[in-house]
Design an enzyme around this catalytic site. Structure first.
Site, PDB file in Angstrom:
ATOM      1  N   LYS A  41      95.926  43.419  -3.209  1.00 57.69           N
ATOM      2  CA  LYS A  41      95.784  42.816  -1.885  1.00 57.69           C
ATOM      3  C   LYS A  41      96.143  41.337  -1.982  1.00 57.69           C
ATOM      4  O   LYS A  41      95.518  40.586  -2.720  1.00 57.69           O
ATOM      5  CB  LYS A  41      94.352  42.991  -1.393  1.00 57.69           C
ATOM      6  CG  LYS A  41      94.119  42.364  -0.038  1.00 57.69           C
ATOM      7  CD  LYS A  41      92.741  42.682   0.491  1.00 57.69           C
ATOM      8  CE  LYS A  41      92.481  41.949   1.791  1.00 57.69           C
ATOM      9  NZ  LYS A  41      91.141  42.214   2.308  1.00 57.69           N
ATOM     10  N   LYS A  89      98.735  46.013  -0.032  1.00 59.15           N
ATOM     11  CA  LYS A  89      98.498  45.408   1.282  1.00 59.15           C
ATOM     12  C   LYS A  89      98.917  43.952   1.271  1.00 59.15           C
ATOM     13  O   LYS A  89      98.528  43.250   0.360  1.00 59.15           O
ATOM     14  CB  LYS A  89      97.007  45.540   1.588  1.00 59.15           C
ATOM     15  CG  LYS A  89      96.589  44.907   2.866  1.00 59.15           C
ATOM     16  CD  LYS A  89      95.110  45.076   3.015  1.00 59.15           C
ATOM     17  CE  LYS A  89      94.706  44.268   4.238  1.00 59.15           C
ATOM     18  NZ  LYS A  89      93.310  44.055   4.300  1.00 59.15           N
TER      19      LYS A  89
HETATM   20  C1  PBG Z   1      88.582  42.385   4.758  1.00 56.92           C
HETATM   21  C2  PBG Z   1      89.892  42.894   5.227  1.00 56.92           C
HETATM   22  C3  PBG Z   1      90.950  42.197   5.813  1.00 56.92           C
HETATM   23  C4  PBG Z   1      91.885  43.159   6.178  1.00 56.92           C
HETATM   24  C5  PBG Z   1      91.392  44.390   5.781  1.00 56.92           C
HETATM   25  N1  PBG Z   1      90.171  44.201   5.168  1.00 56.92           N
HETATM   26  C6  PBG Z   1      91.125  40.785   6.159  1.00 56.92           C
HETATM   27  C7  PBG Z   1      91.196  39.753   5.137  1.00 56.92           C
HETATM   28  O1  PBG Z   1      91.230  39.985   3.934  1.00 56.92           O
HETATM   29  O2  PBG Z   1      91.183  38.586   5.575  1.00 56.92           O
HETATM   30  C8  PBG Z   1      93.177  42.894   6.888  1.00 56.92           C
HETATM   31  C9  PBG Z   1      93.685  44.014   7.723  1.00 56.92           C
HETATM   32  C10 PBG Z   1      94.737  43.642   8.709  1.00 56.92           C
HETATM   33  O3  PBG Z   1      95.238  42.499   8.760  1.00 56.92           O
HETATM   34  O4  PBG Z   1      95.097  44.534   9.473  1.00 56.92           O
HETATM   35  N2  PBG Z   1      88.539  41.782   3.529  1.00 56.92           N
END
Ligand code: PBG
Length: 322
Positions: A194, A247
């Protein structure tokens, strides 16, 4: 003219093109993210994500019935609390919006696979994904809390838990906590790779989870790094992850393709909020054909190697694929 080969020969007719098509998008590939808020009868549209709403558990269950009706096999649930605090304590509450929504879904839409996002950022007053000690995100103190959150989701009936916090060792911590309490059959879908991405902007609107100071770069990955992605994925496999996720999706298709080569676990990709909103906004201006661009982005994510795609377009895509 004598050409060695004419690739256009196989592109002349739609039927022919279909015969030599290499990649297919199926409704079964899609996972629809949803936002649960406390209360009853609540439905709020997210301003920066046209067509995406926050639902209280009762209405979320209604919406999920139509999601399942479209042939989408799974949803991913995010939650917002009644009240945020330093440690995001409501995230593990059996009375939380996510836990309530899970129980309703398991009762009212039993065929639907319910995945829950395990993180603290929507629940902490400071908006970070972990607890703060001396101005830093304390990794190991956060692990315990994440394990409790995952456990509360499993106890509510979640089919899969999906940690998105990016703390080191969280897959192992969650696996151990689940196993100890008899949930050894609940799989972990790990947000293994991520990135600290600016494409999460609209989501932070939806989940009211923007960090109140600093950024997430001390725990999410640097978009410049690819080798590190393989290391992150390897660690999560060793810790017991059942499904790996990359992601965001489109900006990181190279990473997805590499993970496909290196690992034989199911692979998921998250087409995040910013990827969705960009297409929506351009389409609203009449600058892009929404349907065509959506399908092209989804097939590209599959072609790069994803088995599963988390996307806010799931309902629209499933409608077209029916
Ligand atoms: C929580 C999380 C996030 C997303 C999914 N889980 C946001 C972040 O890390 O700030 C993003 C999902 C999206 O942008 O659709 N940690």
């Amino acid at each position: 003219m004598e050409l060695l080969f004419r690739p256009r020969r196989l592109r002349r007719r739609d039927a022919l093109r279909k015969m030599v098509r290499e990649t297919f998008l199926r409704r079964e590939d899609l996972i629809y993210p949803m936002f649960a808020v406390p209360g009853k009868g609540v439905l709020e549209e997210v301003g920066s994500m046209p067509g995406v709403c926050r639902f209280s558990p009762d209405l979320l269950a209604e919406e999920a019935k139509s999601v399942a009706g479209l042939g989408i096999p799974a949803v991913l649930l995010f939650g917002l609390p009644q009240k945020k605090d330093d440690t995001g304590s409501e995230a593990a509450s059996p009375k939380g919006a996510v836990q309530q929504a899970v129980r309703r879904l398991k009762k009212e839409v039993p065929g639907l696979v319910v995945i829950t996002d395990v993180c603290l950022c929507g629940y902490t007053s400071h908006g970070h994904c972990g607890v703060i000690e001396r101005n830093e995100i304390d990794n190991d103190a956060t692990l315990e809390l994440l394990a409790q959150v995952a456990l509360s989701h499993a106890e509510a009936g979640a089919d899969i838990v999906a940690p998105s916090d990016m703390m080191d060792g969280r897959v192992a911590a969650i696996r151990e906590a689940l196993d100890e309490r008899g949930f050894e059959m609940v799989p972990i879908l790990s947000y293994a790779v991520k990135y600290a991405s600016s494409f999460y902007g609209p989501f932070r609107d939806a989940a009211a989870s923007a960090p109140q100071f600093g950024d997430r770069k001390s725990y999410q990955m640097d978009p410049a790094n690819a080798r590190e992605a393989l290391r992150e994925a390897m660690l999560d496999v060793e810790e017991g992850a059942d499904i790996l996720m990359v992601k965001p999706a489109l900006p990181f298709l190279d990473i997805l393709a590499q993970l496909r080569q290196e690992f034989n676990l199911p692979l998921a990709a998250y087409q995040v909020s910013g990827e969705y909103s960009m297409i929506k906004a351009a389409a609203q201006k009449g600058w892009l054909n929404e349907e065509a661009v959506m399908l092209e982005s989804l097939i590209s994510i599959k072609r790069a190697g994803a088995d599963l795609i988390l996307t806010y377009f799931a309902k629209e895509a499933a409608g077209l694929l029916a």
